[in-house]
Design a protein around this motif. Structure first.
Motif, PDB file in Angstrom:
ATOM      1  N   GLY A 114       5.641 -40.319 -12.349  1.00 30.67           N
ATOM      2  CA  GLY A 114       6.467 -41.469 -12.010  1.00 30.67           C
ATOM      3  C   GLY A 114       5.694 -42.645 -11.449  1.00 30.67           C
ATOM      4  N   ASN A 115       4.385 -42.510 -11.297  1.00 28.32           N
ATOM      5  CA  ASN A 115       3.551 -43.577 -10.738  1.00 28.32           C
ATOM      6  C   ASN A 115       2.685 -44.209 -11.817  1.00 28.32           C
ATOM      7  OD1 ASN A 115       4.315 -43.075  -7.945  1.00 28.32           O
ATOM      8  ND2 ASN A 115       3.115 -41.204  -8.130  1.00 28.32           N
ATOM      9  N   ASP A 116       2.611 -45.544 -11.789  1.00 25.44           N
ATOM     10  CA  ASP A 116       1.698 -46.253 -12.675  1.00 25.44           C
ATOM     11  C   ASP A 116       0.277 -46.059 -12.165  1.00 25.44           C
ATOM     12  OD1 ASP A 116       3.491 -47.385 -14.539  1.00 25.44           O
ATOM     13  OD2 ASP A 116       3.964 -49.035 -13.170  1.00 25.44           O
ATOM     14  N   VAL A 117      -0.617 -45.656 -13.049  1.00 19.78           N
ATOM     15  CA  VAL A 117      -2.025 -45.491 -12.690  1.00 19.78           C
ATOM     16  C   VAL A 117      -2.889 -46.166 -13.741  1.00 19.78           C
ATOM     17  CG1 VAL A 117      -1.711 -43.347 -11.389  1.00 19.78           C
ATOM     18  CG2 VAL A 117      -2.156 -43.229 -13.830  1.00 19.78           C
ATOM     19  N   VAL A 118      -4.014 -46.687 -13.291  1.00 17.79           N
ATOM     20  CA  VAL A 118      -4.995 -47.288 -14.178  1.00 17.79           C
ATOM     21  C   VAL A 118      -6.320 -46.600 -13.876  1.00 17.79           C
ATOM     22  CG1 VAL A 118      -6.186 -49.409 -14.863  1.00 17.79           C
ATOM     23  CG2 VAL A 118      -3.770 -49.492 -14.193  1.00 17.79           C
ATOM     24  N   SER A 119      -6.923 -46.026 -14.911  1.00 17.46           N
ATOM     25  CA  SER A 119      -8.155 -45.256 -14.731  1.00 17.46           C
ATOM     26  C   SER A 119      -9.181 -45.640 -15.778  1.00 17.46           C
ATOM     27  CB  SER A 119      -7.875 -43.752 -14.846  1.00 17.46           C
ATOM     28  OG  SER A 119      -6.898 -43.351 -13.919  1.00 17.46           O
ATOM     29  N   GLU A 120     -10.441 -45.625 -15.364  1.00 20.03           N
ATOM     30  CA  GLU A 120     -11.569 -45.847 -16.265  1.00 20.03           C
ATOM     31  C   GLU A 120     -12.109 -44.481 -16.685  1.00 20.03           C
ATOM     32  OE1 GLU A 120     -12.607 -48.970 -17.120  1.00 20.03           O
ATOM     33  OE2 GLU A 120     -11.061 -49.849 -15.860  1.00 20.03           O
ATOM     34  N   PHE A 121     -12.312 -44.298 -17.989  1.00 22.74           N
ATOM     35  CA  PHE A 121     -12.827 -43.038 -18.494  1.00 22.74           C
ATOM     36  C   PHE A 121     -13.835 -43.285 -19.610  1.00 22.74           C
ATOM     37  CE2 PHE A 121      -8.457 -41.629 -17.267  1.00 22.74           C
ATOM     38  CZ  PHE A 121      -8.799 -40.623 -16.373  1.00 22.74           C
ATOM     39  N   THR A 122     -14.712 -42.324 -19.780  1.00 25.68           N
ATOM     40  CA  THR A 122     -15.414 -42.157 -21.043  1.00 25.68           C
ATOM     41  C   THR A 122     -14.745 -40.958 -21.697  1.00 25.68           C
ATOM     42  OG1 THR A 122     -17.507 -43.070 -20.291  1.00 25.68           O
ATOM     43  CG2 THR A 122     -17.596 -41.569 -22.166  1.00 25.68           C
ATOM     44  N   VAL A 123     -14.313 -41.125 -22.921  1.00 23.52           N
ATOM     45  CA  VAL A 123     -13.596 -40.073 -23.630  1.00 23.52           C
ATOM     46  C   VAL A 123     -14.454 -39.592 -24.789  1.00 23.52           C
ATOM     47  CG1 VAL A 123     -11.505 -39.497 -24.926  1.00 23.52           C
ATOM     48  CG2 VAL A 123     -11.373 -41.071 -22.983  1.00 23.52           C
ATOM     49  N   THR A 124     -14.540 -38.281 -24.918  1.00 20.26           N
ATOM     50  CA  THR A 124     -15.232 -37.670 -26.040  1.00 20.26           C
ATOM     51  C   THR A 124     -14.204 -36.955 -26.901  1.00 20.26           C
ATOM     52  OG1 THR A 124     -17.189 -37.322 -24.663  1.00 20.26           O
ATOM     53  CG2 THR A 124     -17.061 -36.073 -26.726  1.00 20.26           C
ATOM     54  N   GLU A 125     -14.196 -37.273 -28.181  1.00 21.84           N
ATOM     55  CA  GLU A 125     -13.293 -36.634 -29.138  1.00 21.84           C
ATOM     56  C   GLU A 125     -14.133 -35.953 -30.211  1.00 21.84           C
ATOM     57  OE1 GLU A 125     -10.126 -39.469 -30.506  1.00 21.84           O
ATOM     58  OE2 GLU A 125     -11.223 -40.805 -29.159  1.00 21.84           O
ATOM     59  N   VAL A 126     -13.801 -34.720 -30.521  1.00 20.62           N
ATOM     60  CA  VAL A 126     -14.497 -33.989 -31.579  1.00 20.62           C
ATOM     61  C   VAL A 126     -13.483 -33.693 -32.682  1.00 20.62           C
ATOM     62  CG1 VAL A 126     -15.823 -31.933 -32.187  1.00 20.62           C
ATOM     63  CG2 VAL A 126     -16.084 -32.958 -29.900  1.00 20.62           C
ATOM     64  N   TYR A 127     -13.832 -34.086 -33.897  1.00 17.78           N
ATOM     65  CA  TYR A 127     -12.979 -33.882 -35.063  1.00 17.78           C
ATOM     66  C   TYR A 127     -13.705 -33.008 -36.073  1.00 17.78           C
ATOM     67  CZ  TYR A 127     -10.192 -37.885 -33.462  1.00 17.78           C
ATOM     68  OH  TYR A 127      -9.402 -38.744 -32.729  1.00 17.78           O
ATOM     69  N   GLN A 128     -12.928 -32.277 -36.862  1.00 21.94           N
ATOM     70  CA  GLN A 128     -13.473 -31.480 -37.950  1.00 21.94           C
ATOM     71  C   GLN A 128     -12.666 -31.769 -39.209  1.00 21.94           C
ATOM     72  OE1 GLN A 128     -12.993 -27.150 -37.794  1.00 21.94           O
ATOM     73  NE2 GLN A 128     -15.139 -26.995 -38.398  1.00 21.94           N
ATOM     74  N   ARG A 129     -13.370 -31.967 -40.315  1.00 22.12           N
ATOM     75  CA  ARG A 129     -12.675 -32.220 -41.577  1.00 22.12           C
ATOM     76  C   ARG A 129     -12.187 -30.896 -42.145  1.00 22.12           C
ATOM     77  NH1 ARG A 129     -12.143 -36.431 -44.970  1.00 22.12           N
ATOM     78  NH2 ARG A 129     -13.906 -37.644 -44.240  1.00 22.12           N
ATOM     79  N   GLU A 130     -10.910 -30.858 -42.476  1.00 17.60           N
ATOM     80  CA  GLU A 130     -10.306 -29.712 -43.158  1.00 17.60           C
ATOM     81  C   GLU A 130      -9.665 -30.249 -44.428  1.00 17.60           C
ATOM     82  OE1 GLU A 130      -7.636 -27.495 -40.671  1.00 17.60           O
ATOM     83  OE2 GLU A 130      -9.255 -26.767 -39.398  1.00 17.60           O
ATOM     84  N   GLY A 131     -10.300 -29.990 -45.555  1.00 17.19           N
ATOM     85  CA  GLY A 131      -9.839 -30.578 -46.811  1.00 17.19           C
ATOM     86  C   GLY A 131     -10.063 -32.077 -46.745  1.00 17.19           C
ATOM     87  N   SER A 132      -9.010 -32.848 -46.952  1.00 14.53           N
ATOM     88  CA  SER A 132      -9.135 -34.307 -46.881  1.00 14.53           C
ATOM     89  C   SER A 132      -8.685 -34.860 -45.528  1.00 14.53           C
ATOM     90  CB  SER A 132      -8.307 -34.948 -48.003  1.00 14.53           C
ATOM     91  OG  SER A 132      -6.941 -34.609 -47.848  1.00 14.53           O
ATOM     92  N   ASP A 133      -8.286 -33.986 -44.604  1.00 13.74           N
ATOM     93  CA  ASP A 133      -7.781 -34.414 -43.295  1.00 13.74           C
ATOM     94  C   ASP A 133      -8.796 -34.161 -42.190  1.00 13.74           C
ATOM     95  OD1 ASP A 133      -5.272 -35.090 -44.399  1.00 13.74           O
ATOM     96  OD2 ASP A 133      -4.572 -33.028 -44.170  1.00 13.74           O
ATOM     97  N   TRP A 134      -8.714 -34.961 -41.160  1.00 16.49           N
ATOM     98  CA  TRP A 134      -9.474 -34.737 -39.939  1.00 16.49           C
ATOM     99  C   TRP A 134      -8.556 -34.092 -38.923  1.00 16.49           C
ATOM    100  CZ3 TRP A 134     -14.575 -35.137 -39.588  1.00 16.49           C
ATOM    101  CH2 TRP A 134     -15.250 -35.964 -40.486  1.00 16.49           C
ATOM    102  N   LYS A 135      -9.066 -33.101 -38.197  1.00 14.74           N
ATOM    103  CA  LYS A 135      -8.320 -32.416 -37.134  1.00 14.74           C
ATOM    104  C   LYS A 135      -9.063 -32.613 -35.821  1.00 14.74           C
ATOM    105  CE  LYS A 135      -5.159 -30.381 -39.685  1.00 14.74           C
ATOM    106  NZ  LYS A 135      -3.737 -30.492 -39.458  1.00 14.74           N
ATOM    107  N   LEU A 136      -8.323 -32.972 -34.790  1.00 17.00           N
ATOM    108  CA  LEU A 136      -8.916 -33.140 -33.467  1.00 17.00           C
ATOM    109  C   LEU A 136      -9.107 -31.766 -32.834  1.00 17.00           C
ATOM    110  CD1 LEU A 136      -9.701 -35.198 -31.173  1.00 17.00           C
ATOM    111  CD2 LEU A 136      -7.409 -34.805 -30.295  1.00 17.00           C
ATOM    112  N   LEU A 137     -10.361 -31.428 -32.509  1.00 18.42           N
ATOM    113  CA  LEU A 137     -10.674 -30.146 -31.883  1.00 18.42           C
ATOM    114  C   LEU A 137     -10.709 -30.250 -30.368  1.00 18.42           C
ATOM    115  CD1 LEU A 137     -13.638 -28.938 -34.124  1.00 18.42           C
ATOM    116  CD2 LEU A 137     -11.280 -28.125 -34.190  1.00 18.42           C
ATOM    117  N   ASP A 138     -11.178 -31.388 -29.858  1.00 22.92           N
ATOM    118  CA  ASP A 138     -11.374 -31.535 -28.418  1.00 22.92           C
ATOM    119  C   ASP A 138     -11.212 -32.986 -28.020  1.00 22.92           C
ATOM    120  OD1 ASP A 138     -12.572 -30.445 -25.752  1.00 22.92           O
ATOM    121  OD2 ASP A 138     -13.735 -32.241 -26.196  1.00 22.92           O
ATOM    122  N   LEU A 139     -10.550 -33.198 -26.888  1.00 21.22           N
ATOM    123  CA  LEU A 139     -10.425 -34.517 -26.275  1.00 21.22           C
ATOM    124  C   LEU A 139     -10.726 -34.317 -24.795  1.00 21.22           C
ATOM    125  CD1 LEU A 139      -8.604 -37.489 -26.959  1.00 21.22           C
ATOM    126  CD2 LEU A 139      -7.622 -36.444 -24.946  1.00 21.22           C
TER     127      LEU A 139
END
Length: 152
Positions: A114-139
């Motif tokens: 219920g509270n508005d928050v503003v945060s600075e982050f470095t985000v790492t996303e790991v994707y894997q291709r399955e067929g013609s699609d990308w799937k997010l493995l980790d965020l």
């Protein structure tokens, strides 16, 4: 006849490399765009789009814990965390065969408990291709205490 094979091989390497580099750059742009779309889908609470994107065994690492796909989708759908707006300041992607990694420096505007928050982050996303699609493995969200640049 023996000299033709090495020359043919060299020609394939020389002429195939620019196409490979261009293909890699295009794939990096594709995955960066997918990451950007993901942030918007999270803001829109569009679990119908996020569900197919998230791999069934995906993990989400936040400042308050680590959970799996179904928990992340429930958190988004219920609004326990509303990813209201994500300002991406810096982004880089690298593709390694059927795996892609995206690093982003962001400012996240969210509603948490219920509270508005503003945060600075470095985000790492790991994707894997399955067929013609990308799937997010980790965020993974990492706390950032400065305004560093993501090295490209």
């Amino acid at each position: 006849m023996n000299w033709r094979m090495p020359i043919l091989g060299l020609a394939l390497v020389l002429f195939g490399a620019p196409g490979s580099i261009a293909q890699t750059a295009a794939t990096e742009q594709e995955i960066i765009q997918l990451s950007k779309s993901k942030w918007q889908w999270m803001a829109d609470k569009a679990v119908d789009k996020l569900g197919p994107l998230f791999h069934d065994k995906s993990k989400f690492v936040h400042m308050g814990g680590t959970w799996k796909k179904n928990e992340e989708l429930d958190i988004i759908k219920s609004g326990r965390i509303w990813y209201k707006q994500t300002d991406v300041h810096d982004v880089a992607a690298e593709v390694f065969q059927n795996t892609a990694i995206v690093w982003s420096r962001i400012t996240l505007h969210a509603v948490l408990g219920g509270n508005d928050v503003v945060s600075e982050f470095t985000v790492t996303e790991v994707y894997q291709r399955e067929g013609s699609d990308w799937k997010l493995l980790d965020l993974t969200f990492s706390s950032v205490r400065d305004t560093h640049k993501i090295q490209k």
